[in-house]
Design an enzyme around this catalytic site. Structure first.
Site, PDB file in Angstrom:
ATOM      1  N   GLU A  93       3.934  -2.646  12.418  1.00  0.00           N
ATOM      2  CA  GLU A  93       3.473  -1.616  11.473  1.00  0.00           C
ATOM      3  C   GLU A  93       2.167  -0.976  11.946  1.00  0.00           C
ATOM      4  O   GLU A  93       1.484  -1.496  12.826  1.00  0.00           O
ATOM      5  CB  GLU A  93       3.292  -2.205  10.078  1.00  0.00           C
ATOM      6  CG  GLU A  93       2.234  -3.287   9.994  1.00  0.00           C
ATOM      7  CD  GLU A  93       1.644  -3.448   8.593  1.00  0.00           C
ATOM      8  OE1 GLU A  93       1.192  -2.447   8.010  1.00  0.00           O
ATOM      9  OE2 GLU A  93       1.615  -4.585   8.103  1.00  0.00           O
ATOM     10  N   LYS A 151      -1.843 -12.833   1.261  1.00  0.00           N
ATOM     11  CA  LYS A 151      -3.233 -13.193   1.006  1.00  0.00           C
ATOM     12  C   LYS A 151      -3.432 -13.618  -0.437  1.00  0.00           C
ATOM     13  O   LYS A 151      -2.772 -13.101  -1.331  1.00  0.00           O
ATOM     14  CB  LYS A 151      -4.128 -11.986   1.264  1.00  0.00           C
ATOM     15  CG  LYS A 151      -4.269 -11.700   2.728  1.00  0.00           C
ATOM     16  CD  LYS A 151      -5.457 -10.807   3.012  1.00  0.00           C
ATOM     17  CE  LYS A 151      -5.620 -10.729   4.513  1.00  0.00           C
ATOM     18  NZ  LYS A 151      -5.533  -9.386   5.019  1.00  0.00           N
TER      19      LYS A 151
HETATM   20  N1  PSU Z   1      -1.846  -7.299   3.414  1.00  0.00           N
HETATM   21  C1  PSU Z   1      -2.542  -7.751   4.465  1.00  0.00           C
HETATM   22  N2  PSU Z   1      -2.810  -6.892   5.489  1.00  0.00           N
HETATM   23  C2  PSU Z   1      -2.371  -5.589   5.471  1.00  0.00           C
HETATM   24  C3  PSU Z   1      -1.603  -5.139   4.347  1.00  0.00           C
HETATM   25  C4  PSU Z   1      -1.365  -6.035   3.348  1.00  0.00           C
HETATM   26  O1  PSU Z   1      -2.935  -8.911   4.494  1.00  0.00           O
HETATM   27  O2  PSU Z   1      -2.643  -4.829   6.413  1.00  0.00           O
HETATM   28  C5  PSU Z   1      -1.059  -3.736   4.337  1.00  0.00           C
HETATM   29  C6  PSU Z   1       0.404  -3.737   4.825  1.00  0.00           C
HETATM   30  O3  PSU Z   1       0.668  -2.513   5.483  1.00  0.00           O
HETATM   31  C7  PSU Z   1       1.181  -3.778   3.521  1.00  0.00           C
HETATM   32  C8  PSU Z   1       0.320  -2.914   2.638  1.00  0.00           C
HETATM   33  O4  PSU Z   1       2.505  -3.279   3.610  1.00  0.00           O
HETATM   34  O5  PSU Z   1      -1.022  -3.248   2.995  1.00  0.00           O
HETATM   35  C9  PSU Z   1       0.578  -3.159   1.176  1.00  0.00           C
HETATM   36  O6  PSU Z   1      -0.109  -2.212   0.417  1.00  0.00           O
HETATM   37  P1  PSU Z   1       0.176  -2.103  -1.160  1.00  0.00           P
HETATM   38  O7  PSU Z   1      -0.366  -3.387  -1.739  1.00  0.00           O
HETATM   39  O8  PSU Z   1      -0.597  -0.886  -1.579  1.00  0.00           O
HETATM   40  O9  PSU Z   1       1.645  -1.945  -1.324  1.00  0.00           O
END
Ligand code: PSU
Ligand code: MN
Length: 307
Positions: A25, A159
């Site tokens: 990604e 996390k």
């Molecule tokens: N969690 C992490 N590192 C990240 C992300 C999430 O520990 O880089 C990033 C990933 O791209 C994930 C996105 O798909 O954040 C999720 O964002 P949201 O919670 O807005 O859906």
């Protein structure tokens, strides 16, 4: 209308030769880590995939095209660019239509990988159910994507900025297999254990590949979440990381951070609060996930070739 896919030279060769490919990604690069460590990490992750017998395909949106694989220059530009959009399922088509530059989240990367015929994807952590979701309704689109799109995602769990029990409940409701690799517990990104048992456990890339293919045979939509614990040497204990997470969460609420900004804000603050200590761990776990994803991709490619 033809699909707006653009393959890097390396990925185009891999496709022509039927080599195993691992999707990566780009939101982790633009919104998950600071420059220049983001670009350095992205390069190391690509190298780790190659060293383990597969071809890396970092995915991003540029110039009206879904880029499957970035050249070294493109990766460098993306890592330094300001104001890159964070794209999930809802934003992908709009970004392609307007011609903006966008980084793909887990959800959007899964969609693009699937369009390109790639079945395995390595990242750090997935999005999930945020703490306080019972009032904010903040649940990442990553979870629904895992239920819809047939890509196996290798992550180090999620996390503890998230509500992990609720995240596991939603994944169960959506019918997503959550597979802990080599242990019983669901890992919590910086820590090897979240204190929660994972619904499934597998101890080899072969079994994970077989399960991936079996879902297809059964006609079950959606992918799998492989939760690969961080290597012991890189682990940060929960006691050490939790106060920083709590502080970042309090700050996010007081600053009124909402929607797409929540996850990037929390990640950035935790990097700052741990004075970079979290970054070294983050790099180690992404490399570890790249290694396992390459093994799974090879197993899937071998089995598909024989079939
Ligand atoms: N969690 C992490 N590192 C990240 C992300 C999430 O520990 O880089 C990033 C990933 O791209 C994930 C996105 O798909 O954040 C999720 O964002 P949201 O919670 O807005 O859906
Ligand atoms: Mn969200």
């Amino acid at each position: 209308m033809t699909l707006p896919l653009h393959y890097s030279p390396e990925v185009a060769v891999a496709r022509a030769k039927g080599l195993p490919i691992v999707a990566l990604e780009s939101t982790i690069i633009t919104h998950g880590m600071p420059f220049p460590q983001n670009v350095e990490t992205a390069r190391l992750v690509e190298a780790e995939v190659r060293a383990n017998g597969a071809v890396p395909a970092t995915i991003a949106i540029m110039d009206h095209k879904i880029h499957i694989g970035l050249t070294a220059e493109e990766l460098d530009q993306l890592g330094q660019a300001k104001g890159v959009a964070k794209l999930s399922r809802a934003d992908l088509a709009a970004c392609l239509a307007t011609g903006g530059t966008g980084a793909t989240t887990v959800a959007a990367t899964m969609i693009c990988a699937d369009l390109a015929g790639i079945s395995v994807f390595a990242t750090g952590g997935i999005g999930g159910v945020h703490r306080g979701a019972e009032t904010s309704f903040d649940i990442s689109a990553d979870l629904r994507e895992l239920a819809e799109t047939p890509v196996t995602v290798v992550a180090a769990g999620a996390k503890a900025i998230l509500d992990l029990p609720k995240t596991l409940e939603v994944l169960e409701t959506l019918g997503v297999p959550v597979i802990a690799y080599g242990q019983d517990d669901f890992p919590a990104f910086w820590s090897r254990s979240s204190g929660l048992k994972a619904p499934l456990r597998m101890d080899s890339a072969t079994t994970i590949a077989k399960a991936h293919l079996m879902r297809g045979t059964l006609g079950l939509p959606g992918g799998q979440l492989v939760a690969n614990p961080i290597p012991p040497a890189a682990e940060i204990s929960r006691d050490e990381i939790l106060p920083h997470i709590e502080a970042a969460l309090v700050e996010a609420v007081s600053k009124g951070i909402a929607a797409k900004s929540v996850t990037p804000f929390l990640l950035q603050r935790i990097f700052e609060l741990t004075e970079g200590r979290s970054l070294a761990s983050n790099i180690a776990l992404v490399l570890n996930n790249a290694r396992l994803a390459a093994q799974i991709a090879r197993e899937i490619a071998d089995r598909t070739a024989k079939a």
